[in-house]
Design a protein around this motif. Structure first.
Motif, PDB file in Angstrom:
ATOM      1  N   LYS A  53      51.211  21.554  88.700  1.00  0.00           N
ATOM      2  CA  LYS A  53      51.757  20.620  87.707  1.00  0.00           C
ATOM      3  C   LYS A  53      50.633  20.090  86.818  1.00  0.00           C
ATOM      4  O   LYS A  53      49.765  19.322  87.254  1.00  0.00           O
ATOM      5  N   LYS A  54      50.640  20.475  85.559  1.00  0.00           N
ATOM      6  CA  LYS A  54      49.543  20.130  84.647  1.00  0.00           C
ATOM      7  C   LYS A  54      49.511  18.652  84.279  1.00  0.00           C
ATOM      8  O   LYS A  54      48.450  18.104  83.993  1.00  0.00           O
ATOM      9  N   SER A  55      50.661  18.005  84.276  1.00  0.00           N
ATOM     10  CA  SER A  55      50.681  16.590  83.874  1.00  0.00           C
ATOM     11  C   SER A  55      50.147  15.663  84.972  1.00  0.00           C
ATOM     12  O   SER A  55      49.762  14.523  84.701  1.00  0.00           O
ATOM     13  N   LEU A  56      50.100  16.139  86.231  1.00  0.00           N
ATOM     14  CA  LEU A  56      49.711  15.285  87.357  1.00  0.00           C
ATOM     15  C   LEU A  56      48.208  15.018  87.324  1.00  0.00           C
ATOM     16  O   LEU A  56      47.398  15.945  87.395  1.00  0.00           O
ATOM     17  N   ARG A  57      47.844  13.735  87.239  1.00  0.00           N
ATOM     18  CA  ARG A  57      46.435  13.343  87.169  1.00  0.00           C
ATOM     19  C   ARG A  57      45.991  12.499  88.352  1.00  0.00           C
ATOM     20  O   ARG A  57      44.809  12.464  88.676  1.00  0.00           O
ATOM     21  N   ARG A  58      46.907  11.800  89.009  1.00  0.00           N
ATOM     22  CA  ARG A  58      46.568  10.972  90.157  1.00  0.00           C
ATOM     23  C   ARG A  58      47.563  11.264  91.286  1.00  0.00           C
ATOM     24  O   ARG A  58      48.774  11.135  91.094  1.00  0.00           O
ATOM     25  N   LEU A  59      47.031  11.642  92.448  1.00  0.00           N
ATOM     26  CA  LEU A  59      47.881  11.991  93.587  1.00  0.00           C
ATOM     27  C   LEU A  59      47.296  11.389  94.861  1.00  0.00           C
ATOM     28  O   LEU A  59      46.171  11.711  95.261  1.00  0.00           O
ATOM     29  N   TYR A  60      48.058  10.511  95.487  1.00  0.00           N
ATOM     30  CA  TYR A  60      47.628   9.878  96.736  1.00  0.00           C
ATOM     31  C   TYR A  60      48.633  10.237  97.840  1.00  0.00           C
ATOM     32  O   TYR A  60      49.771   9.779  97.829  1.00  0.00           O
ATOM     33  N   LEU A  61      48.175  11.087  98.767  1.00  0.00           N
ATOM     34  CA  LEU A  61      48.981  11.479  99.914  1.00  0.00           C
ATOM     35  C   LEU A  61      48.278  11.110 101.222  1.00  0.00           C
ATOM     36  O   LEU A  61      48.683  11.552 102.303  1.00  0.00           O
ATOM     37  N   ASP A  62      47.219  10.325 101.148  1.00  0.00           N
ATOM     38  CA  ASP A  62      46.437   9.978 102.330  1.00  0.00           C
ATOM     39  C   ASP A  62      47.239   9.101 103.288  1.00  0.00           C
ATOM     40  O   ASP A  62      48.192   8.439 102.907  1.00  0.00           O
ATOM     41  N   GLY A  63      46.822   9.128 104.562  1.00  0.00           N
ATOM     42  CA  GLY A  63      47.432   8.263 105.561  1.00  0.00           C
ATOM     43  C   GLY A  63      48.770   8.743 106.065  1.00  0.00           C
ATOM     44  O   GLY A  63      49.584   7.927 106.511  1.00  0.00           O
ATOM     45  N   ASN A  64      49.030  10.057 106.011  1.00  0.00           N
ATOM     46  CA  ASN A  64      50.267  10.619 106.549  1.00  0.00           C
ATOM     47  C   ASN A  64      49.930  11.569 107.699  1.00  0.00           C
ATOM     48  O   ASN A  64      48.886  11.428 108.345  1.00  0.00           O
ATOM     49  N   PHE A  65      50.799  12.533 107.952  1.00  0.00           N
ATOM     50  CA  PHE A  65      50.568  13.509 109.014  1.00  0.00           C
ATOM     51  C   PHE A  65      50.748  14.926 108.460  1.00  0.00           C
ATOM     52  O   PHE A  65      51.336  15.798 109.104  1.00  0.00           O
ATOM     53  N   LEU A  66      50.232  15.135 107.256  1.00  0.00           N
ATOM     54  CA  LEU A  66      50.391  16.415 106.583  1.00  0.00           C
ATOM     55  C   LEU A  66      49.502  17.467 107.249  1.00  0.00           C
ATOM     56  O   LEU A  66      48.386  17.171 107.698  1.00  0.00           O
ATOM     57  N   ILE A  67      50.014  18.694 107.281  1.00  0.00           N
ATOM     58  CA  ILE A  67      49.330  19.794 107.971  1.00  0.00           C
ATOM     59  C   ILE A  67      49.052  20.937 107.013  1.00  0.00           C
ATOM     60  O   ILE A  67      49.447  20.913 105.848  1.00  0.00           O
ATOM     61  N   GLY A  68      48.378  21.947 107.539  1.00  0.00           N
ATOM     62  CA  GLY A  68      48.109  23.144 106.763  1.00  0.00           C
ATOM     63  C   GLY A  68      46.878  22.970 105.882  1.00  0.00           C
ATOM     64  O   GLY A  68      46.167  21.966 105.932  1.00  0.00           O
TER      65      GLY A  68
END
Length: 396
Positions: free
Chosen positions: A326-341
C-alpha cells in the motif's frame, strides 16, 4: 446690526442642531437595559482579585460609558461586541487571563448573543440551565475551566448552536440520552471531563466529535452515529467502550480520522469500500484495546489511509501482505500483539517510506537493523503459551 443679528441666530441654530443630533446619536447607541443588567451581573460574579488592571473586564466601567456606544477609547475596549443596528450585545469573548468566578444565570437576558467564549480561564460551579434561553447562540466555548456538575439537558434547546466546546472541565454525571435535536451542531467537544454513560443519539449534521478522556461505556452503536453522513473526525480515546466495532462505522461516507485508542474494544469488523465508491479515511488509531483475531487486511483497501495503529491488542496470525504494497501507508504500528511469521519484505526495501513499529510480537526474521523491528520480539515461552504451546501455529 441686522446682519449681525441674523448671523447670531444662524450660529445658535447650528449649535442647537448639533446638540440635538449628538443627543439623538447617544440615545440610538444606548444598550438595552436588560443587556446592561446581564453584563453587570456577569462581571460582578467574577472574583475581583482575578481581574488584572490591564485586562478586558477591567475596562468594563458602567458608570463611565455605555457598553455599545462608540468610539471605545478607554472603556469596554475588548471582549465585547454589539450589533450596529440594534445595539444589542452579540458576542462575549474573554481574554484568557485566569478570571475566576461562577457563571451568572442572568446571561440568559442576552438574547441576541451569538458567541460566548470564556475559554482558558478558571470559572467554576455549574453551567446554569438558563443558558438554554440564548436561542441565537452559535458558538459556546467554556473550554479549560473548572466547571462541574452535570451537563444541563436544556442545552439541547440551542438549535442554532454550531460549536459546543466544554472540554477540559470537571463535568460529571451521565451523558444526555439524545442530542439529535441540535440540528445546527457541527463541532462537539466534551473531552477530558468525568462524564459517564453510553454514546447518545448525536446531531445529524455533525462534522467533528470529541469525547476523549471520560468514562464512557457500552458499544459504538449504529443508532448513535450511523446516520452521520458528514462526520469527518471521531475522537473517543481514553474511555471504557466495549464490544465490536462494526463494518458500517468505517463506511461512513465522510469519515477521515478515527481515534478509539485506550478503550476495551474486543473485535473489529471491517469491509472494503463498495465497488465504485470512495473513502476519505486517512488515519485510524485502535491501539491499547483488547481486540482479538487477525489483523484486518481490508484496511489496505481504503485508498487514502496513511496512518494505522493496532498496537497493544491481542491480534494473532501474520501481517497482511497487502499492507506492504500500500503506497499511501506511511505510519504503521502493530507492536505489542502476538503476530507470527516473517514480516513482508516490502517494508524493508529501499523505497519503503513506512515508519512505526512491528516490535514486541512473535515474529521471526525481522531485520535488527530496521527501526520497524524495535522493540525486540516477545520471549519464545510467551509466544508458545499464546498459541497453545506451539509457536507460530494458532490454536484451532
Amino acid at each position: 446690526m441686522s446682519d449681525i443679528y441674523v448671523l447670531c441666530h444662524l450660529l445658535l441654530l447650528l449649535l442647537l442642531l448639533s446638540f440635538f443630533s449628538t443627543t439623538a446619536n447617544i440615545a440610538d447607541a444606548a444598550t438595552l437595559p436588560s443587556d446592561i443588567s446581564a453584563l453587570k451581573a456577569f462581571k460582578s460574579s467574577v472574583t475581583p482579585s482575578s481581574i488584572p488592571s490591564w485586562s478586558c473586564l477591567a475596562s468594563w466601567d458602567f458608570s463611565a460609558a455605555d457598553p455599545c456606544s462608540l468610539p471605545r477609547r478607554t472603556h469596554f475596549t475588548c471582549a465585547l461586541s454589539c450589533s450596529p443596528d440594534s445595539f444589542r450585545v452579540i458576542q462575549i469573548t474573554l481574554d484568557p487571563v485566569g478570571y475566576s468566578g461562577s457563571l451568572s444565570p442572568l446571561l440568559s437576558l442576552l438574547t441576541h448573543l451569538t458567541t460566548l467564549d470564556l475559554s482558558d480561564n478558571s470559572f467554576y460551579g455549574q453551567i446554569p440551565p438558563s443558558i438554554s434561553s440564548l436561542l441565537n447562540l452559535r458558538t459556546l466555548s467554556l473550554r479549560s475551566n473548572n466547571f462541574s456538575g452535570s451537563l444541563p439537558s436544556s442545552i439541547t434547546n440551542l438549535k442554532s448552536l454550531e460549536t459546543l466546546d466544554l472540554s477540559r472541565n470537571s463535568l460529571s454525571g451521565f451523558l444526555l440520552k439524545s442530542m439529535d435535536s441540535m440540528t445546527g451542531l457541527r463541532r462537539l467537544d466534551l473531552s477530558f471531563n468525568k462524564l459517564a454513560g453510553s454514546l447518545p443519539k448525536l446531531p445529524p449534521n455533525l462534522l467533528e466529535l470529541a469525547m476523549k478522556g471520560n468514562s464512557l461505556s457500552g458499544s459504538v452503536l449504529k443508532s448513535s452515529l450511523g446516520g452521520l453522513t458528514q462526520l469527518e473526525v471521531v475522537e473517543l480515546s481514553e474511555n471504557s467502550l466495549t464490544g465490536t466495532l462494526e463494518s458500517w462505522f468505517f463506511l461512513l461516507p465522510s469519515l477521515q480520522q478515527v481515534d478509539l485508542a485506550k478503550n476495551s474494544l474486543t473485535r473489529v469488523e471491517i469491509s472494503s469500500p463498495p465497488a465504485g465508491g470512495s473513502s476519505d479515511l486517512v488515519a485510524v488509531d485502535l491501539g491499547f484495546n483488547k481486540i482479538d483475531g487477525y489483523v484486518p487486511a481490508s484496511f489496505a483497501d481504503y485508498p487514502l489511509l496513511s496512518s494505522l495503529s493496532l498496537r497493544y491488542n491481542r491480534l494473532r496470525g501474520k501481517i497482511p501482505m497487502e499492507y506492504s504494497r500500500k503506497k499511501s501507508l506511511r505510519r504503521l504500528y502493530l507492536d505489542g500483539n502476538f503476530l507470527i511469521g516473517q514480516p513482508p519484505a516490502g517494508f524493508f526495501g529501499g523505497k519503503s517510506g513506512v515508519s512505526g513499529s512491528l516490535g514486541d510480537n512473535c515474529l521471526w526474521g525481522c531485520p535488527a537493523s530496521s527501526q520497524l523491528c524495535l522493540p525486540s520480539q516477545k520471549p519464545t515461552g510467551i509466544c508458545k503459551q499464546a498459541y497453545g504451546g506451539r509457536k507460530g501455529k494458532p490454536r484451532s
